[in-house]
Design an enzyme around this catalytic site. Sequence first.
Site, PDB file in Angstrom:
ATOM      1  N   CYS A  65      48.979  28.565  53.704  1.00  0.00           N
ATOM      2  CA  CYS A  65      49.596  27.935  52.520  1.00  0.00           C
ATOM      3  C   CYS A  65      51.000  27.454  52.334  1.00  0.00           C
ATOM      4  O   CYS A  65      51.945  28.411  52.697  1.00  0.00           O
ATOM      5  CB  CYS A  65      49.333  29.030  51.292  1.00  0.00           C
ATOM      6  SG  CYS A  65      49.715  28.426  49.753  1.00  0.00           S
ATOM      7  N   CYS A  71      55.340  31.873  46.115  1.00  0.00           N
ATOM      8  CA  CYS A  71      54.263  32.261  45.331  1.00  0.00           C
ATOM      9  C   CYS A  71      54.028  33.829  45.413  1.00  0.00           C
ATOM     10  O   CYS A  71      54.179  34.303  46.476  1.00  0.00           O
ATOM     11  CB  CYS A  71      52.921  31.669  45.461  1.00  0.00           C
ATOM     12  SG  CYS A  71      51.593  32.226  44.604  1.00  0.00           S
ATOM     13  N   CYS A  74      49.834  35.945  47.638  1.00  0.00           N
ATOM     14  CA  CYS A  74      49.735  36.675  48.845  1.00  0.00           C
ATOM     15  C   CYS A  74      50.849  37.187  49.267  1.00  0.00           C
ATOM     16  O   CYS A  74      52.275  36.722  49.055  1.00  0.00           O
ATOM     17  CB  CYS A  74      49.116  35.442  49.647  1.00  0.00           C
ATOM     18  SG  CYS A  74      47.673  34.825  49.268  1.00  0.00           S
ATOM     19  N   CYS A 151      45.756  26.184  46.948  1.00  0.00           N
ATOM     20  CA  CYS A 151      45.768  27.457  47.165  1.00  0.00           C
ATOM     21  C   CYS A 151      44.534  27.918  48.125  1.00  0.00           C
ATOM     22  O   CYS A 151      43.275  27.753  47.887  1.00  0.00           O
ATOM     23  CB  CYS A 151      45.496  28.179  45.933  1.00  0.00           C
ATOM     24  SG  CYS A 151      45.404  30.198  46.124  1.00  0.00           S
ATOM     25  N   GLN A 276      33.480  40.865  40.027  1.00  0.00           N
ATOM     26  CA  GLN A 276      34.205  41.190  41.472  1.00  0.00           C
ATOM     27  C   GLN A 276      34.808  39.703  41.692  1.00  0.00           C
ATOM     28  O   GLN A 276      34.208  38.487  41.821  1.00  0.00           O
ATOM     29  CB  GLN A 276      33.268  41.628  42.451  1.00  0.00           C
ATOM     30  CG  GLN A 276      33.113  43.119  42.190  1.00  0.00           C
ATOM     31  CD  GLN A 276      34.187  44.050  42.658  1.00  0.00           C
ATOM     32  OE1 GLN A 276      35.236  43.310  43.013  1.00  0.00           O
ATOM     33  NE2 GLN A 276      34.032  45.152  42.539  1.00  0.00           N
ATOM     34  N   TYR A 303      32.653  53.432  34.165  1.00  0.00           N
ATOM     35  CA  TYR A 303      33.452  52.075  34.349  1.00  0.00           C
ATOM     36  C   TYR A 303      32.418  51.054  34.829  1.00  0.00           C
ATOM     37  O   TYR A 303      32.715  50.241  35.777  1.00  0.00           O
ATOM     38  CB  TYR A 303      34.685  52.206  35.163  1.00  0.00           C
ATOM     39  CG  TYR A 303      35.676  53.327  34.822  1.00  0.00           C
ATOM     40  CD1 TYR A 303      36.542  53.038  33.700  1.00  0.00           C
ATOM     41  CD2 TYR A 303      35.721  54.520  35.513  1.00  0.00           C
ATOM     42  CE1 TYR A 303      37.569  54.002  33.451  1.00  0.00           C
ATOM     43  CE2 TYR A 303      36.492  55.312  35.286  1.00  0.00           C
ATOM     44  CZ  TYR A 303      37.618  55.245  34.388  1.00  0.00           C
ATOM     45  OH  TYR A 303      38.409  56.182  33.926  1.00  0.00           O
ATOM     46  N   CYS A 398      40.744  50.952  44.078  1.00  0.00           N
ATOM     47  CA  CYS A 398      41.484  49.640  44.389  1.00  0.00           C
ATOM     48  C   CYS A 398      43.036  50.024  44.471  1.00  0.00           C
ATOM     49  O   CYS A 398      43.881  48.897  44.358  1.00  0.00           O
ATOM     50  CB  CYS A 398      41.396  48.226  43.024  1.00  0.00           C
ATOM     51  SG  CYS A 398      41.780  49.097  41.620  1.00  0.00           S
TER      52      CYS A 398
END
Length: 444
Positions: A65, A71, A74, A151, A276, A303, A398
């Site tokens: 990219c 940015c 990432c 992107c 997701q 959750y 996560c």
Amino acid sequence: LEILVTDLNHRGEGVGKADGFTYFVKDALPGERVTATVTKKRKNYAVAEMEALIQPSPDRLVPTCPHFFSCGGCQLQHLTYEKQLNWKQNMVAQTLQRLAGMEVSIEPTIGMEYPWRYRNIARIHLSLLESRLISGFYAPGSRNIIDIKQCAVQHLTNELVINAIRRALQRIVKKHTLIKADRLPVSGAAIRTSFASGKCVITFNVDKNCSFSNGSKILKDLADMVIDETDNLLSGLVILQKVKGKKIITVLAGKPELEETIAPYRYMISPPSFFQINPKQAAKLYDIAAGLAGNPKTAFDLYCGTGNFSLYLSDHAEKVIGTDSEEEAVKDAKANALLNKVENISFLNRNAEEAEEMLMQGKKPLTVYLNPPRVGCSVQLLDHVVNANPARIVYISCNPATLARDLKHLSSFNYAPDLIQPVDMFPHTSHVETVVLLQKNKSR
């Protein structure tokens, strides 16, 4: 300073030392020697900006990219994908050892065959700067918008629609002289694309400081122009406003729900509901996590969101109960159960912390699934879970740091990890998803 980089921190920044002091250097990789300028200094570490690369790592790549170095989306595109997977495995191990005192075996990270174009949702920010339109993502650690036109981790439809929105807004700014003081009628947009259909739903956020209402001519013109620019890519176009804490959805075109597939199940997703981001990897994650259920009489999915994982559980348990605090998500979950004709599942709109009575009514053997946001689980919830004495706890995390904190608490009740499996849901970023199976250690 000249710094030898030896590791990466949890944000994907290079970690190195100079004169015995620790420095975090963005975009530097382990094994590299760099010169850097200190931009922020703390008692135990400093943040530095790389000025020159003296000795590059053999694992360094030219990022795909062109916006990578500016940015904030990432952090690891300059590192080979194989090394990214190795680093994520080691990061989980090091975090559990450092924060929970656990020296445990970590399975190799499950990656993607093609780790690009995997994101089904793009959230862009919109602004006017001296009458010039800017649309894109925030720069790292700031509110400065990086003007992007491509992107590589977004679904191609998302990228095409971002540029279509840019063109439509440029037309709006020229047409409506009421748009003054560098303020647009919308402050941002979310573009969510279905991998199953290739169609997308666009959700515009109305700036709370903007004087334009939902029914204004400007927003109607904007909708018409976006429809014109997006051609056959659009499934629906909606406006999202927050009024006294409630999310109000106004449909401007098409339908607000989007259908997605995570084989073998179909899902209807409404604009504000979580789903997701990477459906392809979600299927791998769900297969692993659901397979750890152990065929219980009752499985609880705390959750549960839109019920995407709960449906997978329905094949492994006689009964599944899902809970979520978001009313819209629970509505979607119930609709998804009907859509897939799954009858051994029920959904409740309640906070996970309110689950004590429900958990205690579960018939043994009991499996509890925890899939919290990045902040992890509260002590109150973890205590409710262990009081129910489940045969198995499956934790889907996560955030390795809050995972370590919560596993440490559960270990005090003799729940020990039997399997720790990282899954790369977000290639080229510093994030990693981890599935952990915990069972009661009766010998302790």
